[in-house]
Design a protein around this motif. Structure first.
Motif, PDB file in Angstrom:
ATOM      1  N   ALA B 261      24.791 -53.333 -28.095  1.00  0.00           N
ATOM      2  CA  ALA B 261      25.690 -53.223 -29.249  1.00  0.00           C
ATOM      3  C   ALA B 261      26.723 -54.346 -29.242  1.00  0.00           C
ATOM      4  N   GLY B 262      27.075 -54.801 -28.035  1.00  0.00           N
ATOM      5  CA  GLY B 262      28.084 -55.850 -27.934  1.00  0.00           C
ATOM      6  C   GLY B 262      27.524 -57.243 -28.153  1.00  0.00           C
ATOM      7  N   LEU B 263      26.201 -57.387 -28.175  1.00  0.00           N
ATOM      8  CA  LEU B 263      25.586 -58.707 -28.343  1.00  0.00           C
ATOM      9  C   LEU B 263      25.315 -58.994 -29.818  1.00  0.00           C
ATOM     10  N   PRO B 264      25.262 -60.269 -30.180  1.00  0.00           N
ATOM     11  CA  PRO B 264      24.992 -60.610 -31.581  1.00  0.00           C
ATOM     12  C   PRO B 264      23.495 -60.544 -31.905  1.00  0.00           C
ATOM     13  N   LEU B 265      22.871 -59.375 -31.603  1.00  0.00           N
ATOM     14  CA  LEU B 265      21.443 -59.200 -31.886  1.00  0.00           C
ATOM     15  C   LEU B 265      21.276 -58.174 -32.997  1.00  0.00           C
ATOM     16  N   THR B 266      20.405 -58.469 -33.978  1.00  0.00           N
ATOM     17  CA  THR B 266      20.147 -57.461 -35.004  1.00  0.00           C
ATOM     18  C   THR B 266      19.091 -56.483 -34.497  1.00  0.00           C
ATOM     19  N   ALA B 267      19.027 -55.330 -35.144  1.00  0.00           N
ATOM     20  CA  ALA B 267      18.035 -54.322 -34.778  1.00  0.00           C
ATOM     21  C   ALA B 267      16.621 -54.887 -34.918  1.00  0.00           C
ATOM     22  N   ASN B 268      16.383 -55.665 -35.978  1.00  0.00           N
ATOM     23  CA  ASN B 268      15.048 -56.237 -36.178  1.00  0.00           C
ATOM     24  C   ASN B 268      14.684 -57.201 -35.047  1.00  0.00           C
ATOM     25  N   GLN B 269      15.679 -57.925 -34.548  1.00  0.00           N
ATOM     26  CA  GLN B 269      15.405 -58.828 -33.419  1.00  0.00           C
ATOM     27  C   GLN B 269      15.015 -58.021 -32.181  1.00  0.00           C
ATOM     28  N   ILE B 270      15.662 -56.868 -31.987  1.00  0.00           N
ATOM     29  CA  ILE B 270      15.319 -56.031 -30.846  1.00  0.00           C
ATOM     30  C   ILE B 270      13.906 -55.471 -31.001  1.00  0.00           C
ATOM     31  N   SER B 271      13.544 -55.079 -32.232  1.00  0.00           N
ATOM     32  CA  SER B 271      12.163 -54.654 -32.489  1.00  0.00           C
ATOM     33  C   SER B 271      11.196 -55.750 -32.064  1.00  0.00           C
ATOM     34  N   PHE B 272      11.548 -56.978 -32.412  1.00  0.00           N
ATOM     35  CA  PHE B 272      10.653 -58.085 -32.117  1.00  0.00           C
ATOM     36  C   PHE B 272      10.569 -58.359 -30.613  1.00  0.00           C
ATOM     37  N   ILE B 273      11.695 -58.196 -29.919  1.00  0.00           N
ATOM     38  CA  ILE B 273      11.667 -58.385 -28.459  1.00  0.00           C
ATOM     39  C   ILE B 273      10.771 -57.320 -27.815  1.00  0.00           C
ATOM     40  N   SER B 274      10.900 -56.079 -28.277  1.00  0.00           N
ATOM     41  CA  SER B 274      10.057 -55.011 -27.748  1.00  0.00           C
ATOM     42  C   SER B 274       8.580 -55.321 -27.997  1.00  0.00           C
ATOM     43  N   PHE B 275       8.273 -55.829 -29.198  1.00  0.00           N
ATOM     44  CA  PHE B 275       6.906 -56.211 -29.535  1.00  0.00           C
ATOM     45  C   PHE B 275       6.427 -57.337 -28.628  1.00  0.00           C
TER      46      PHE B 275
END
Lengths: 434, 434
Positions: B261-275
């Protein structure tokens, strides 16, 4: 209120009186009532006359099944003017009501529009068709209307000067009963048209145009055939089909649907038959050699054609259900997967290399993703002006069919793998940020 | 109306005044405003005082971004009673209004309920918490309330006898301004509580209970930590997670979400990292041997944990979007398919037989079908009393993880092939006829 009192001798079939003659597997009178139901009507008054007992029995079952109320009215003078049939309800109906003919079929949207327009102040609203060259209308037999602006000036079968046809769908205030009585006592005209003319002279009849919507008076065997064709075409017009089902499959699927409508098969059973064809085709693909491949390909295309019929049959037979559409989609996904996997095995028999397996896998996943993303993508596209060229199952199965004919299993897999995954990525790109 | 005038010295961080201190990556004042927005409020009055310039600049940006109206009010006497802050709006607000504290966070459902209850006739409605042992409340610091039935009898920090806490959420009629003025002129109490007490004596303050909903006064670093934890738990409570994500992944995913939450990452970017983790795991599965298999398995489980974070981050950061959920689902399907295909290839390296390929194919199609049927099935299950045991992606990835650890690629494929297809058939059976 529905008038179904006449004899309709030109359409009597195997001892069935006219209201019970089936159109695409369902009695005419049931179609009329169902289109009323789909416009939100729950309370029906049906006037029967000639041979009414069987019709009334049928309607009682239908009322129970559809959870509606049907009140029977009898008109023993069915051979006289149909205004007398309308008058049977004079004591029962005190509100505005919709008046329909028991043998006129129509796009249910028209009924919805009539109801939403409403009438005021003793008025009648009449749906007219201004397409004087409408091939569904038998001009000699039709009731003609002279319209001036929105106002109806006169109506009648024998009208010399006219610019519209009466579709037989009226939204009436109870004033109509008085008008028919006046028409009878003033000149002895006991027809509904007589009553309408009486009101028209007093400026109390407005018209609305049916536009491009379909309607038909099912009066004789010729009209019945036309009605069946028009009903099927009307179904298609509202569908968002892919290009293969639209331009290639439709002529065949329409014929098949027309035949299937008369059989005691449910839409879900047809979905399952289409799925079974895919399974047989898949089994054939597993057999090496060209001959099995071709037969499998033909069966695949047949399954694709039949896949267009289940939805049609559901709508024709009023069996549409959320489960039915979902069940069909689930079976389609299994069918697709089996076909592509079998095709992969077939291609492996020719050249058993990792490349073939990977391509087969990509074709399967891509096909799946196109279906998985379809709901979201379609709902987005609906908001735009015109539905775009649609890559879907019809095209997928057609490519398999072509590939089988040309003995190019691997090439088809490559094309599908590229096409389907590219389409998925394109959809993600288009939907982004929505 | 939001009061954010105090100094909040216990929470000043790196020169940020209290309203701008981030809770899970978003300033407290933004969270307060966003919960108002999600309850339908579009017009805000914010009273700032100590160091107000930066807060006002921040709020102007937020108003633009969220398409709302924020009117600034200044209270230079921020070190005196907070009733003075409320009075700043006396000339501006002529209708009933919601009064919130700039440092109190709450489940937005409470705000919706307050608004829906409404006030009449010079009344104030106060949300109180009757859970006196609520671990989120710092009793020494809290404003206490004495409630009798629905009626509030008295309110104050120093109250000796009390049976509830003041949550800091009020629905007020403009009468409150008069009450505060009266409180000041009668006894010199310039606090909001003074005004509320004046109304309470006249029987004009009703209470509603917050029940199990979460609220917290973010007053110091301890409360801030508690608030972050409570926000995360509140997210989970509303989710329909599978058993693996609920009981196994959650402790970890919550910690990770808090960090992310403290990082400048969007939720979609996290989805992509998980992928991407799934892709790397798939690549590892393609390498024969146990070592690569284990590492791939661990990465798979990590992807599963991270897959729980994207939705959390979206909600925490107010980035929730239909596209985001859909994009995540599409990537998940690709990720699943690649993992299972790679596992099939791995199993083929051990025993390259048709059986292995068929099992792998069935595992892929089954997994897909469980996801494909999830929407319909879940919406059906929601109507029932309790969500059933859920077979989903969390379990699928956990089985792959376990299988990799135990070096049982083929066994996992067999289990998934049976489990996922059986679940799909079970769902068809359950949904039939709906």
């Amino acid at each position: 209120m529905i008038i179904a009192a006449g004899r309709g001798s030109r359409l009597e079939q195997k001892g069935l009186s006219k209201p019970l003659v089936p159109v695409l597997g369902k009695p005419i009178i049931e179609r009329v009532i169902r289109s009323g139901i789909s416009a939100g009507i729950k309370d029906f008054y049906v006037v029967t006359g000639f041979n009414g007992t069987r019709v009334r029995e049928f309607l009682d079952d239908l009322a129970l099944h559809c959870a509606i109320r049907i009140t029977h009215l009898s008109n023993n003078e069915w051979d006289k003017g149909n205004g007398l049939s309308v008058l049977k309800a004079a004591e029962l109906i005190k509100d505005d009501f919709l008046l329909m003919m028991g043998d006129h079929l129509v796009d249910p949207d028209l009924i919805k529009e009539l109801i939403s327009k409403g009438v005021s102040d003793g008025e009648v609203l009449l749906a007219v068709d201004r397409k004087l060259s409408n091939p569904l209308v038998n001009v000699a037999d039709a009731t003609k209307v002279k319209v001036n602006g929105q106002r109806v000036e006169s109506i009648g079968k024998g009208l010399k000067e006219f610019n519209a046809f009466d579709t037989g769908f009226f939204l009436c205030s109870p004033e109509i009963f008085h008008a028919i009585e006046q028409s009878i006592s003033n000149g002895g005209d006991s027809s509904l048209s007589g009553g309408i003319n009486w009101l028209a002279k007093r400026g109390k009849v407005r018209s609305i145009e049916i536009g491009d919507r379909f309607w038909i008076d099912v009066d004789d065997p010729v009209a019945l055939k036309k009605a069946e064709k028009a009903l099927l075409e009307n179904l298609h017009a509202k569908q968002n089909d892919g290009p293969v089902s639209r331009y290639l499959n439709r002529p065949l699927s329409t014929k098949i649907s027309r035949y299937l409508a008369g059989l005691p098969l449910t839409a879900n059973q047809i979905s399952f038959i289409s799925f079974s064809l895919c399974l047989v085709a898949s089994a054939l693909f597993c057999i090496p050699g060209y001959r099995a491949l071709v037969v499998g390909g033909v069966l695949t295309q047949l399954a694709s054609i039949l896949d267009g019929c289940d939805g049609e049959i559901a709508r024709i037979k009023f069996e549409e259900s959320e489960f039915g559409a979902w069940f069909d989609a689930v079976l389609d996904r299994y069918g697709d997967a089996f076909l592509l996997f079998a095709l992969t095995l077939h291609a492996c028999a020719d050249t058993a290399r990792l490349f073939v397996v990977v391509v087969g896998f990509m074709a399967i996943i891509g096909s799946f993703m196109v279906s998985y993303t379809a709901d979201k993508y379609d709902s987005l596209m609906r908001e735009r002006i015109k539905p775009a060229f649609r890559i879907g199952r019809d095209m997928r199965l057609f490519l398999i069919f072509l590939g089988a004919l040309l003995n190019q299993a691997l090439a088809v897999l490559v094309i599908l793998a590229v096409l389907m995954n590219a389409e998925t990525i394109r959809r993600i790109y288009i939907c982004r940020g929505k």
